[in-house]
Motif scaffolding. Structure first.
Motif, PDB file in Angstrom:
ATOM      1  N   LEU A 117       0.833  -1.191   0.000  1.00 40.20           N
ATOM      2  CA  LEU A 117       0.000   0.000   0.000  1.00 40.20           C
ATOM      3  C   LEU A 117       0.875   1.251   0.000  1.00 40.20           C
ATOM      4  O   LEU A 117       1.910   1.295   0.647  1.00 40.20           O
ATOM      5  N   LEU A 118       0.453   2.235  -0.713  1.00 45.57           N
ATOM      6  CA  LEU A 118       1.129   3.516  -0.684  1.00 45.57           C
ATOM      7  C   LEU A 118       0.517   4.377   0.412  1.00 45.57           C
ATOM      8  O   LEU A 118      -0.677   4.289   0.694  1.00 45.57           O
ATOM      9  N   VAL A 119       1.347   5.188   1.062  1.00 44.93           N
ATOM     10  CA  VAL A 119       0.836   6.099   2.084  1.00 44.93           C
ATOM     11  C   VAL A 119       0.021   7.175   1.383  1.00 44.93           C
ATOM     12  O   VAL A 119       0.539   7.960   0.597  1.00 44.93           O
ATOM     13  N   SER A 120      -1.274   7.209   1.648  1.00 39.67           N
ATOM     14  CA  SER A 120      -2.149   8.135   0.940  1.00 39.67           C
ATOM     15  C   SER A 120      -2.619   9.282   1.817  1.00 39.67           C
ATOM     16  O   SER A 120      -3.317  10.173   1.349  1.00 39.67           O
ATOM     17  N   GLU A 121      -2.245   9.259   3.101  1.00 39.63           N
ATOM     18  CA  GLU A 121      -2.712  10.256   4.047  1.00 39.63           C
ATOM     19  C   GLU A 121      -1.538  11.120   4.492  1.00 39.63           C
ATOM     20  O   GLU A 121      -0.425  10.642   4.658  1.00 39.63           O
ATOM     21  N   SER A 122      -1.799  12.388   4.727  1.00 41.24           N
ATOM     22  CA  SER A 122      -0.772  13.321   5.169  1.00 41.24           C
ATOM     23  C   SER A 122      -0.918  13.582   6.663  1.00 41.24           C
ATOM     24  O   SER A 122      -2.041  13.536   7.198  1.00 41.24           O
ATOM     25  N   PRO A 123       0.189  13.894   7.378  1.00 38.79           N
ATOM     26  CA  PRO A 123       0.067  14.304   8.780  1.00 38.79           C
ATOM     27  C   PRO A 123      -0.877  15.491   8.952  1.00 38.79           C
ATOM     28  O   PRO A 123      -1.543  15.613   9.975  1.00 38.79           O
TER      29      PRO A 123
END
Length: 202
Positions: A117-123
């Motif tokens: 999975l690719l990280v799709s969410e930002s801090p």
């Protein structure tokens, strides 16, 4: 014993002398019971909430403590008083507040197939709706966000964003040796307060 007496008798200093820089280096390099006792008053923890994102931890770093931290984290004995003095002279004079936010009961998602999975969410997505304020008594202390980092839980299927770190900074010229209070407003309207007595801390 002399070092302990000095630490307990002196408050936060806007400017450090070469002796104070040297003292901070040796305190950090010792990384012993005295170091632990010194550091404990610079951290405050908060309980987890049932859901959503919550403030988990606040850590204060005065110029003095920043030197202690650098000496403590360096390879054994590798951070010299001379290097610390150079770093101090070249660094902006800032007081730092590191805020750690975590997801409550965060559990990494389980994909239906073994693909990365690719990280799709930002801090920034996690921090949406949170606001920050710092004051000393009735006086507001101007702060700015210096760093925002994500906290990730990584496994065979990729990385899951579990939290975020926010570093707030204030110019030391704006901060006095009196109690300092951080106020964090949550997206649902709650106020969380963290207080550090700079009249007692270095």
């Amino acid at each position: 014993m002399v070092l302990g007496a000095v630490l307990s008798a002196t408050a936060y200093e806007r400017e450090l002398t070469s002796w104070q820089v040297r003292e901070a280096v040796f305190l950090g390099r010792g990384n012993d019971a005295r170091t632990t006792a010194f550091l404990k008053d610079y951290v405050q923890a908060f309980p987890a909430t049932g859901s959503g994102v919550y403030l988990s931890r606040v850590e204060l770093a005065t110029p003095y403590k920043q030197i202690v931290d650098r000496a403590r984290r360096a390879a054994s004995g590798s951070y010299s008083a001379l290097q610390a003095q150079t770093d101090y002279e070249l660094s902006p004079r800032r007081l730092l507040l590191d805020l750690t936010f975590l997801r409550a009961l965060a559990t990494p998602p389980q994909p239906s197939r073994a693909v990365r999975l690719l990280v799709s969410e930002s801090p920034l997505d996690l921090l949406e709706g949170f606001t920050y304020g710092v004051a000393q008594g009735e006086r507001e202390v101007p702060v700015f966000i210096q760093v925002i980092d994500g906290i990730y839980d990584c496994g065979p299927f990729g990385c899951f964003l579990t939290g975020a770190r926010v570093q707030l900074a204030a110019e030391v010229a704006r901060v006095e040796s009196v109690p300092l209070e951080l106020e964090v407003a949550t997206p649902d309207g709650r106020l969380i307060r963290s207080r550090f007595d700079l009249g007692r801390l270095r």
